[in-house]
Design a protein around this motif. Sequence first.
Motif, PDB file in Angstrom:
ATOM      1  N   UNK A  70     -55.959  19.856 -11.455  1.00 17.94           N
ATOM      2  CA  UNK A  70     -55.513  19.135 -10.260  1.00 17.94           C
ATOM      3  C   UNK A  70     -55.091  20.092  -9.138  1.00 17.94           C
ATOM      4  N   UNK A  71     -54.421  21.186  -9.501  1.00 15.18           N
ATOM      5  CA  UNK A  71     -53.918  22.148  -8.520  1.00 15.18           C
ATOM      6  C   UNK A  71     -54.000  23.529  -9.157  1.00 15.18           C
ATOM      7  N   UNK A  72     -54.910  24.384  -8.702  1.00 17.08           N
ATOM      8  CA  UNK A  72     -55.154  25.658  -9.377  1.00 17.08           C
ATOM      9  C   UNK A  72     -54.099  26.739  -9.139  1.00 17.08           C
ATOM     10  N   UNK A  73     -53.095  26.463  -8.332  1.00 17.78           N
ATOM     11  CA  UNK A  73     -52.063  27.476  -8.073  1.00 17.78           C
ATOM     12  C   UNK A  73     -51.164  27.644  -9.293  1.00 17.78           C
ATOM     13  N   UNK A  74     -51.052  28.887  -9.771  1.00 16.00           N
ATOM     14  CA  UNK A  74     -50.243  29.183 -10.949  1.00 16.00           C
ATOM     15  C   UNK A  74     -49.454  30.474 -10.730  1.00 16.00           C
ATOM     16  N   UNK A  75     -48.528  30.687 -11.626  1.00 17.58           N
ATOM     17  CA  UNK A  75     -47.763  31.925 -11.677  1.00 17.58           C
ATOM     18  C   UNK A  75     -47.709  32.360 -13.140  1.00 17.58           C
ATOM     19  N   UNK A  76     -47.869  33.671 -13.376  1.00 14.78           N
ATOM     20  CA  UNK A  76     -47.751  34.231 -14.718  1.00 14.78           C
ATOM     21  C   UNK A  76     -46.761  35.386 -14.645  1.00 14.78           C
ATOM     22  N   UNK A  77     -45.743  35.335 -15.495  1.00 14.99           N
ATOM     23  CA  UNK A  77     -44.745  36.400 -15.550  1.00 14.99           C
ATOM     24  C   UNK A  77     -44.771  37.024 -16.928  1.00 14.99           C
ATOM     25  N   UNK A  78     -44.735  38.352 -16.959  1.00 11.67           N
ATOM     26  CA  UNK A  78     -44.678  39.084 -18.222  1.00 11.67           C
ATOM     27  C   UNK A  78     -43.683  40.231 -18.039  1.00 11.67           C
ATOM     28  N   UNK A  79     -42.942  40.540 -19.120  1.00 17.89           N
ATOM     29  CA  UNK A  79     -41.980  41.636 -19.052  1.00 17.89           C
ATOM     30  C   UNK A  79     -42.014  42.439 -20.341  1.00 17.89           C
ATOM     31  N   UNK A  80     -41.464  43.634 -20.287  1.00 23.23           N
ATOM     32  CA  UNK A  80     -41.365  44.526 -21.431  1.00 23.23           C
ATOM     33  C   UNK A  80     -40.089  44.172 -22.191  1.00 23.23           C
ATOM     34  N   UNK A  81     -40.171  43.710 -23.441  1.00 20.30           N
ATOM     35  CA  UNK A  81     -38.964  43.329 -24.174  1.00 20.30           C
ATOM     36  C   UNK A  81     -37.963  44.479 -24.328  1.00 20.30           C
ATOM     37  N   UNK A  82     -38.443  45.710 -24.352  1.00 20.79           N
ATOM     38  CA  UNK A  82     -37.540  46.857 -24.473  1.00 20.79           C
ATOM     39  C   UNK A  82     -36.838  47.166 -23.151  1.00 20.79           C
ATOM     40  N   UNK A  83     -37.436  46.740 -22.048  1.00 20.15           N
ATOM     41  CA  UNK A  83     -36.881  46.940 -20.708  1.00 20.15           C
ATOM     42  C   UNK A  83     -37.101  45.656 -19.921  1.00 20.15           C
ATOM     43  N   UNK A  84     -36.287  44.620 -20.164  1.00 20.12           N
ATOM     44  CA  UNK A  84     -36.575  43.292 -19.619  1.00 20.12           C
ATOM     45  C   UNK A  84     -36.611  43.196 -18.098  1.00 20.12           C
ATOM     46  N   UNK A  85     -36.052  44.179 -17.402  1.00 17.26           N
ATOM     47  CA  UNK A  85     -36.130  44.145 -15.944  1.00 17.26           C
ATOM     48  C   UNK A  85     -37.395  44.828 -15.435  1.00 17.26           C
ATOM     49  N   UNK A  86     -38.229  45.300 -16.352  1.00 14.68           N
ATOM     50  CA  UNK A  86     -39.539  45.849 -15.992  1.00 14.68           C
ATOM     51  C   UNK A  86     -40.544  44.709 -16.194  1.00 14.68           C
ATOM     52  N   UNK A  87     -40.953  44.096 -15.099  1.00 15.52           N
ATOM     53  CA  UNK A  87     -41.769  42.883 -15.193  1.00 15.52           C
ATOM     54  C   UNK A  87     -42.727  42.806 -14.013  1.00 15.52           C
ATOM     55  N   UNK A  88     -43.642  41.858 -14.131  1.00 16.13           N
ATOM     56  CA  UNK A  88     -44.515  41.510 -13.016  1.00 16.13           C
ATOM     57  C   UNK A  88     -44.710  39.997 -13.024  1.00 16.13           C
ATOM     58  N   UNK A  89     -44.682  39.421 -11.843  1.00 18.04           N
ATOM     59  CA  UNK A  89     -45.062  38.024 -11.657  1.00 18.04           C
ATOM     60  C   UNK A  89     -46.331  38.041 -10.831  1.00 18.04           C
TER      61      UNK A  89
END
Length: 154
Positions: A70-89
């Motif tokens: 219906x709406x192809x806009x999405x967001x994917x977030x992944x982070x490093x469990x050992x460094x949780x503030x190291x992430x990308x959205x």
Amino acid sequence: MRGVLGHARRMTFVLTAAARALFDGPNFAVLSTIGRDGSPHSSVVWVEREVDHLLLATVQGRQKERDIRRDPRVSVTVFDPARPYHYVEVRGLATVEFTDADALNDRLARKYTGEDFKYHRPGQVRVAVRIEPVHATGSAVRAVAPEPTDTAAR
């Protein structure tokens, strides 16, 4: 004409090496879609990267698949469990594909569990979701990932 997240005019988006590394590792991701009423729907997913596109598998008819159609806009977030503030959205546009969805699901299962997927149910149709990034944010996009000094303050 200006498009929503690149609908009208898309440019090739290149993920940083740090962002690629996060998606290449066995790090769980969170996929967010837009529900029929405009509210977010988020679910934990397995993900792999194909150059700068992201791939995941789901079952036809599930909420995320219906939302994407219906709406192809999405967001994917992944982070490093050992460094949780190291992430990308990554924000992007998703398409649902039937080609090689079972093979993708097996690859993802091997990446995350070390074995082929073994929970196939009769009648379930697996689909692949391909996400074309149009924007990324987070510490894996910047040059240096921040190291928090006081996690209790967050």
